[in-house]
Design an enzyme around this catalytic site. Structure first.
Site, PDB file in Angstrom:
ATOM      1  CB  CYS A   2     -14.111   6.511 -13.556  1.00  0.00           C
ATOM      2  SG  CYS A   2     -12.848   7.556 -14.245  1.00  0.00           S
ATOM      3  NE  ARG A  27     -16.763   4.261  -8.574  1.00  0.00           N
ATOM      4  CZ  ARG A  27     -16.316   3.208  -7.907  1.00  0.00           C
ATOM      5  NH1 ARG A  27     -16.946   2.797  -6.840  1.00  0.00           N
ATOM      6  NH2 ARG A  27     -15.257   2.554  -8.306  1.00  0.00           N
ATOM      7  CD1 TRP A  73     -11.168  12.174  -9.411  1.00  0.00           C
ATOM      8  CD2 TRP A  73      -9.548  10.893 -10.250  1.00  0.00           C
ATOM      9  NE1 TRP A  73      -9.995  12.469  -8.751  1.00  0.00           N
ATOM     10  CE2 TRP A  73      -8.987  11.698  -9.241  1.00  0.00           C
ATOM     11  CE3 TRP A  73      -8.720   9.997 -10.935  1.00  0.00           C
ATOM     12  CZ2 TRP A  73      -7.643  11.643  -8.896  1.00  0.00           C
ATOM     13  CZ3 TRP A  73      -7.379   9.938 -10.588  1.00  0.00           C
ATOM     14  CH2 TRP A  73      -6.858  10.761  -9.573  1.00  0.00           C
ATOM     15  CG  ASN A  99     -12.964   2.941 -12.766  1.00  0.00           C
ATOM     16  OD1 ASN A  99     -12.005   3.698 -12.623  1.00  0.00           O
ATOM     17  ND2 ASN A  99     -13.526   2.304 -11.763  1.00  0.00           N
ATOM     18  N   GLY A 100     -10.162   3.032 -14.938  1.00  0.00           N
ATOM     19  CA  GLY A 100      -8.858   2.376 -14.804  1.00  0.00           C
ATOM     20  C   GLY A 100      -7.818   3.076 -15.665  1.00  0.00           C
ATOM     21  CD  GLU A 484      -8.844  11.032   9.225  1.00  0.00           C
ATOM     22  OE1 GLU A 484      -7.845  10.736   8.542  1.00  0.00           O
ATOM     23  OE2 GLU A 484      -9.985  11.042   8.748  1.00  0.00           O
ATOM     24  CE  LYS A 488     -11.301  13.502   6.578  1.00  0.00           C
ATOM     25  NZ  LYS A 488     -10.871  12.173   6.642  1.00  0.00           N
ATOM     26  CD  GLU A 491     -10.134  14.297   2.786  1.00  0.00           C
ATOM     27  OE1 GLU A 491      -9.906  13.643   1.759  1.00  0.00           O
ATOM     28  OE2 GLU A 491     -10.460  13.763   3.854  1.00  0.00           O
ATOM     29  CG  HIS A 507      12.919  17.316  16.760  1.00  0.00           C
ATOM     30  ND1 HIS A 507      14.194  17.311  17.298  1.00  0.00           N
ATOM     31  CD2 HIS A 507      12.123  16.735  17.690  1.00  0.00           C
ATOM     32  CE1 HIS A 507      14.168  16.722  18.486  1.00  0.00           C
ATOM     33  NE2 HIS A 507      12.921  16.373  18.742  1.00  0.00           N
ATOM     34  CE  LYS A 606     -16.151   7.461   0.704  1.00  0.00           C
ATOM     35  NZ  LYS A 606     -15.600   8.133   1.893  1.00  0.00           N
TER      36      LYS A 606
END
Ligand code: M6R
Length: 611
Positions: A2, A27, A73, A99-100, A484, A488, A491, A507, A606
């Site tokens: 947000c 955001r 968001w 925001n929160g 990583e 990438k 996402e 395994h 973000k």
């Protein structure tokens, strides 16, 4: 997570708010809204992006020089016009952007419903608007006191801006857990979740602290805590420039940021390595150096990509400083009862410096006596302010939701810290120390070489863009790079991808391999190369497709892999800085070819300022 922006001053607020929301859209981007004081409060809000909000407001009278905006968001309540912020209290006295997360909102909502309040949205924020209104009406106090009293009843996190219909010309802001920055201009103030919407107008800012409430008019800023203690604003100067938040000629911020890495890594070590390459100087941790040298253990807390950088750090500190390291997901660590004491060194890694779990993890260990360091990119962020000392990554603003240049800069800082500690603890000889430093200074040129080979990676991306699953393998210091690479790809392209230490494949994951499964392998010429070759053989035997990143000059790998991406030779300690680049470009091109919104992937934001 947000974005909030607000303005009070002499100018028309609307264009400032819209531009600010566009800069904050990274955001959160599932709905947007604004409230303007223009002979009463007028609200425009809708599901969708800031451009949808602009379309909605196109023919409206959007005058007024006081207002606030929000890009959402979603946490409580699906993205919809009704759930978009600002939220109005039932009698219309208050409008709130938030925001929160208000954790006790169910309890508060029930109480307010029993008192006759009706709710029109599914959000926790509407509860807040009504709670403040209830206190305001019942106790006949002003908006600022009503806000403070209401917030003492709230459990959870908030960055809030409030407009009161009966008190025109002022903004009320409050913070606990979710960041808010106040920008100070001439006869005007700005408020935002981060400095991005502000830097165009002023470089003078105040970072609000938890449990602070600000009352702001065009001529004044009054700051106090929830309990009425007056606070003196601590005015800082920020060094951000407006050019750094422009895409330039790149199609996406992510691509721009990938291509910035030769420079961003240089910026990370610039001024920290002596000209004769014999010394590392990290001013931010100088004061605590004696404690670092004596530390018995390092615990690194982080989330997401920063957690992957932490895993690289584990290899670096153990190998070069001979210090034991534990790497923890901040979200797990904070809810354990970890054993930490004064001989420990806790390092929090966070690009934004605002990740709620990472912040909570360092707060948890504050009483333990451990030395707490931050490795953050955003100057003035909560984590950078709440740690004992730290090192900024100086990667420049990262806007793409998928972290790229922040990762390589975090590793650069970790490498410098590990080499420096290795030297101070005499785990490295003078010569080894010098070689490592020299090798680090060579990295930017090698990064530029790899990025120049983008076309080949794009061609490989075209071949695999339709797959539904992918496996990324690596060993040793490159295992975190495999994680990583998988992150990438998943996402931004929504392809299911897993990262594994190559030897772990047999395994379990090996059961997934058939002719449809691409396996992206890091097979550089290091001490585990032969082992990785065996792992590649295991994949090929089962008809998997192998795409290998290998060291230039290795011709044998062409006999094994279906595709080879060459990277230049470099010191093993620094190989993650190079090996990740092909996977960043691959993920980017696959996502673009699949028509995905690269800079704003679905469901992500973000900066994750809620748990
Ligand atoms: O700001 P932080 O480094 O604390 O953020 C941590 C993660 O949220 C972040 O790295 C996330 O995983 C990125 N989307 C990865 O690209």
């Amino acid at each position: 997570m947000c974005g909030i922006v607000a303005y009070v001053g002499d100018r028309t607020a609307y264009p400032i708010l819209i531009k600010g929301l566009q800069r904050l859209e990274y955001r959160g981007y599932d709905s947007a809204g604004i409230a303007l004081f223009n002979s009463g409060i007028h609200v425009y809000k809708c599901k969708g992006k800031v451009k949808d909000l602009q379309a909605l407001a196109r023919d409206e009278d959007v005058g007024g020089s006081v207002g606030m905006g929000h890009t959402r968001w979603a946490t409580h309540g699906e993205p919809s016009d009704a759930n978009a912020h600002p939220h109005r209290s039932m009698h219309g006295t208050f409008h709130v952007v938030h925001n929160g997360i208000i954790e006790n909102y169910v309890h508060l909502k029930k109480e307010l419903m029993n008192r006759g309040y009706v709710f029109y949205t599914d959000t926790d924020t509407e509860v807040l608007a009504n709670l403040i209104e209830d206190v305001y009406r019942e106790q006949e106090v002003d908006a600022e006191l009503a806000t403070r009293l209401a917030l003492t009843r709230v459990v959870g996190a908030y960055g809030l801006v409030i407009l009161c219909e009966e008190e025109p010309g002022r903004l009320i802001a409050a913070r606990k857990g979710s960041p808010l920055v106040i920008g100070i201009g001439e006869h005007e103030y700005f408020l935002a979740s981060d400095a991005m919407p502000i830097i165009e107008y002023t470089d003078r800012v105040v970072y609000m602290n938890d449990e602070e409430v600000a009352v702001i008019t065009s001529e004044s800023l009054d700051l106090k805590d929830l309990y009425n203690d007056v606070k003196t604003p601590d005015i800082k100067t920020i060094q951000l420039h407006i050019d750094s938040i422009d895409k330039g000629n790149y199609a996406h911020f992510m691509l721009k940021e990938i291509h910035e890495q030769a420079h961003s890594v240089t910026d990370t070590f610039r001024g920290r390595i002596a000209m004769d390459e014999s010394k590392i100087f990290l001013g931010g941790i100088l004061d605590v150096m004696p404690r670092l040298i004596e530390a018995r253990r390092i615990i690194i807390v982080a989330c997401g990509t920063s957690w992957h950088a932490a895993l690289v750090g584990e290899y670096l500190f153990e190998e070069y400083a001979r210090l034991p390291v534990e790497v923890e997901y901040a979200s797990e660590f904070r809810y354990r009862n970890p054993i930490v004491d004064k001989d420990d060194l806790v390092i929090a890694i966070s690009q934004s410096g605002e990740t709620a779990d990472t912040l909570a993890a360092i707060r948890l260990v504050k009483e333990s006596g451990a030395t707490i360091l931050g490795i953050c990119n955003v100057a003035g962020s909560s984590i950078s302010r709440e740690t004992d000392a730290g090192v900024y990554t100086h990667a420049g603003i990262e806007i793409g939701v998928a972290s790229t240049k922040a990762f390589t800069s975090q590793i650069t800082v970790l490498a410098m810290m590990a080499f420096l500690l290795g030297n101070k603890r005499q785990a490295l000889s003078v010569e080894e120390y010098r070689v490592l430093i020299r090798e680090l200074t060579r990295v930017p040129a090698l990064i530029a070489e790899i990025l120049a080979g983008e076309e080949k990676i794009r061609e490989i991306a075209a071949l695999y863009k339709e797959v539904t699953n992918a496996l990324f393998l690596g060993r040793g210091i490159l295992f975190p790079v495999a994680l990583e690479g998988a992150l990438k790809l998943k996402e931004i392209s929504y392809i299911h991808a897993e990262g594994y230490p190559a030897a772990e494949m047999k395994h379990g994951p090996i059961a997934l391999i058939d002719e449809t499964m691409p396996v992206f392998v890091l097979a550089t010429s290091d001490k585990l190369y032969e082992k990785v070759v065996s792992n590649i053989q295991e994949v090929k035997t089962r008809k998997g497709k192998v795409i290998a990143v290998a060291t230039r000059g290795n011709t044998d790998i062409y006999k094994l892999a279906d595709h080879v991406i060459e990277i230049p030779p470099c010191h093993e300690a620094l190989s993650p800085l190079l090996a990740i680049l092909p996977w960043q470009l691959l993920a980017y091109h696959v996502a673009v070819m699949r028509g995905c919104n690269v800079d704003q992937p679905r469901n992500l934001a973000k900066s994750v300022t809620v748990e």
